[in-house]
Design a protein around this motif. Structure first.
Motif, PDB file in Angstrom:
ATOM      1  N   GLU A 259      -0.689   1.974  -2.286  1.00  0.00           N
ATOM      2  CA  GLU A 259       0.440   2.683  -3.267  1.00  0.00           C
ATOM      3  C   GLU A 259       1.409   3.368  -2.007  1.00  0.00           C
ATOM      4  O   GLU A 259       0.888   4.133  -1.182  1.00  0.00           O
ATOM      5  N   LEU A 260       2.717   3.481  -2.406  1.00  0.00           N
ATOM      6  CA  LEU A 260       3.770   4.083  -1.538  1.00  0.00           C
ATOM      7  C   LEU A 260       4.237   5.255  -2.240  1.00  0.00           C
ATOM      8  O   LEU A 260       4.728   4.817  -3.415  1.00  0.00           O
ATOM      9  N   ARG A 261       4.252   6.347  -1.738  1.00  0.00           N
ATOM     10  CA  ARG A 261       4.648   7.477  -2.385  1.00  0.00           C
ATOM     11  C   ARG A 261       5.902   8.168  -1.437  1.00  0.00           C
ATOM     12  O   ARG A 261       5.757   8.695  -0.513  1.00  0.00           O
ATOM     13  N   GLY A 262       7.129   7.914  -2.242  1.00  0.00           N
ATOM     14  CA  GLY A 262       8.136   8.223  -1.778  1.00  0.00           C
ATOM     15  C   GLY A 262       8.456   9.727  -1.390  1.00  0.00           C
ATOM     16  O   GLY A 262       7.840  10.518  -2.213  1.00  0.00           O
ATOM     17  N   GLY A 275      -5.534  -0.596  -1.327  1.00  0.00           N
ATOM     18  CA  GLY A 275      -6.039   0.685  -1.579  1.00  0.00           C
ATOM     19  C   GLY A 275      -5.442   1.815  -0.567  1.00  0.00           C
ATOM     20  O   GLY A 275      -5.851   2.891  -0.849  1.00  0.00           O
ATOM     21  N   ALA A 276      -4.720   1.316   0.513  1.00  0.00           N
ATOM     22  CA  ALA A 276      -3.998   2.379   1.339  1.00  0.00           C
ATOM     23  C   ALA A 276      -2.991   3.341   0.498  1.00  0.00           C
ATOM     24  O   ALA A 276      -2.201   2.713  -0.458  1.00  0.00           O
ATOM     25  N   ASN A 293      -7.721   1.825   2.428  1.00  0.00           N
ATOM     26  CA  ASN A 293      -8.112   2.971   1.727  1.00  0.00           C
ATOM     27  C   ASN A 293      -7.835   4.047   2.671  1.00  0.00           C
ATOM     28  O   ASN A 293      -8.487   5.124   2.597  1.00  0.00           O
ATOM     29  N   ALA A 294      -6.944   3.783   3.706  1.00  0.00           N
ATOM     30  CA  ALA A 294      -6.488   4.807   4.639  1.00  0.00           C
ATOM     31  C   ALA A 294      -5.294   5.631   3.688  1.00  0.00           C
ATOM     32  O   ALA A 294      -4.679   5.249   2.866  1.00  0.00           O
ATOM     33  N   VAL A 295      -5.136   6.998   4.281  1.00  0.00           N
ATOM     34  CA  VAL A 295      -4.421   7.968   3.537  1.00  0.00           C
ATOM     35  C   VAL A 295      -3.595   8.380   4.707  1.00  0.00           C
ATOM     36  O   VAL A 295      -4.100   8.857   5.713  1.00  0.00           O
TER      37      VAL A 295
END
Length: 395
Positions: A259-262, A275-276, A293-295
């Motif tokens: 998931e990319l959250r701009g 899952g990152a 799964n890294a944030v």
């Protein structure tokens, strides 16, 4: 006024940004995914400058190898300031490479093309120099200028604290030949020739110095946590496109379940694992890997860095070639950060990891931690405070 040449001052180290400047000068530190100096060049070229004269000194090889002899088809001439003897000395080092009126600009701060154009437009034949100025509530950490109603600068001060209404000096100047003469004539302070001393000398000699008040974008990084603010400002003002639907490069791979959250910006040859979660406000330099799964949030991650599986990285600045191991946690600020002999409280910095730090995984970082280059951190360690470069840390 039409000016072809710009002297770009890029010789200093940026000591308050250590340990990131251990291996490169401040102008080569990242703002988003490009060096600060590259942003400076972009703004100069956009303003119509067709010749760049760059004063280099500390770790000059990093500047010259990155840019070479041209930038966006504009030729670059390098001049070496062998000893850092002040900004005035740096300008005089480059004097022989320009003729007539020229622009002088700091290479370690980003002033957009509006500021440059405003200074050029304000300069006229009656002035020996023009200074770009900004309206800011607090100028004490920088240089300031007092200006009459007609735009004439009456006083120039470094770190003014006398309560008067100073404009912020944006580090962009238009110089006629008389300005070089004034810099040369000014008395050195503690063995250094300062550019502002030369401009003050111009005023004392009765020459006209104009002030050009601008509303353009200006950002500067003085301390390590400022690199986060600089990049975030570039997102917020649209200088860097952080649209999560358009980020990255054709050579970058993003797993379908990531998931990319701009806003985010991702360099070439990066890989985002399953899952990152990356973003918001994240800059990933080229050849960076974020594993499964890294944030990663609110961080500037420089080139050739690996973020391990299940790691959490918040409000972090890294150098190049850093390895953040699996399950390590950088929880974000606020934290107390020691710079030299001063402790700055409650700064928004989770951690700073300088070039080629290796974290073996399961490491916990106390907010405000500064880790020097070439440090090796073994599994299960807790990191707090400042670690010198080359340290071996065991749990």
């Amino acid at each position: 006024m039409s000016v072809d040449s710009a002297i770009v001052l890029a010789a200093g180290e940026g000591m308050r940004l250590r340990p990131l400047t251990k291996n490169r000068p401040k102008p080569m530190l990242p703002a988003a995914t490009k060096p600060i100096l590259e942003h400076v060049f972009d703004q100069l070229v956009d303003a119509g400058i067709s010749e760049l004269v760059v004063v280099v000194g500390y770790r000059r090889d990093r500047v010259q190898s990155h840019f070479g002899s041209t930038y966006r088809n504009v030729p670059i001439t390098y001049v070496t300031q062998e000893h850092q003897l002040g900004t005035g000395h740096a300008v005089l080092t480059a004097e022989s490479e320009v003729s007539g009126t020229c622009l002088v600009i700091n290479g370690d701060q980003i002033a957009d093309s509006r500021i440059i154009n405003d200074a050029l437009e304000a300069h006229d034949k009656s002035a020996a120099a023009t200074i770009a100025l900004l309206q800011r509530s607090n100028v004490e950490s920088y240089g300031g200028a007092l200006v009459d109603d007609d735009g004439t600068v009456t006083r120039i001060a470094e770190n003014p604290r006398d309560g008067r209404d100073y404009y912020l000096n944006a580090g962009v100047y238009v110089f006629d030949p008389a300005a070089f003469d004034a810099v040369r004539a000014a008395e050195p302070t503690f063995g250094e020739h300062h550019l502002l001393g030369g401009l003050s000398k111009l005023i004392d000699m009765g020459e006209t110095v104009r002030g050009a008040v601008s509303e353009g974008l200006w950002v500067d990084a003085t301390y390590p946590w400022d690199l986060l603010d600089v990049s975030f400002e570039l997102f917020d003002t649209g200088v860097v496109d952080g649209d999560s639907e358009a980020v990255g490069h054709e050579t970058t791979t993003v797993h379908d379940s990531a998931e990319l959250r701009g806003p985010v910006v991702i360099g070439r040859d990066c890989a985002i694992g399953p899952g990152a979660v990356v973003g918001p406000y994240v800059c990933l330099g080229e050849n960076t890997t974020v594993n499964s799964n890294a944030v990663v949030e609110r961080s500037v991650v420089d080139a050739d860095t690996t973020v391990g599986a299940n790691a959490t990285v918040i409000e972090c600045v890294t150098g190049t070639g850093v390895e953040i191991g699996a399950g390590s946690t950088i929880p974000g600020g606020p934290g107390d950060v020691r710079v030299g002999d001063t402790v700055y409280e409650d700064e928004a910095l989770g951690a700073l990891l300088a070039d080629r730090v290796t974290d073996r995984g399961g490491v916990a970082y106390v907010p405000g931690a500064l880790v020097g280059p070439e440090t090796n951190i073994q599994t299960g360690t807790t990191i707090r405070g400042t670690l010198a470069g080359g340290t071996e840390v065991r749990s």
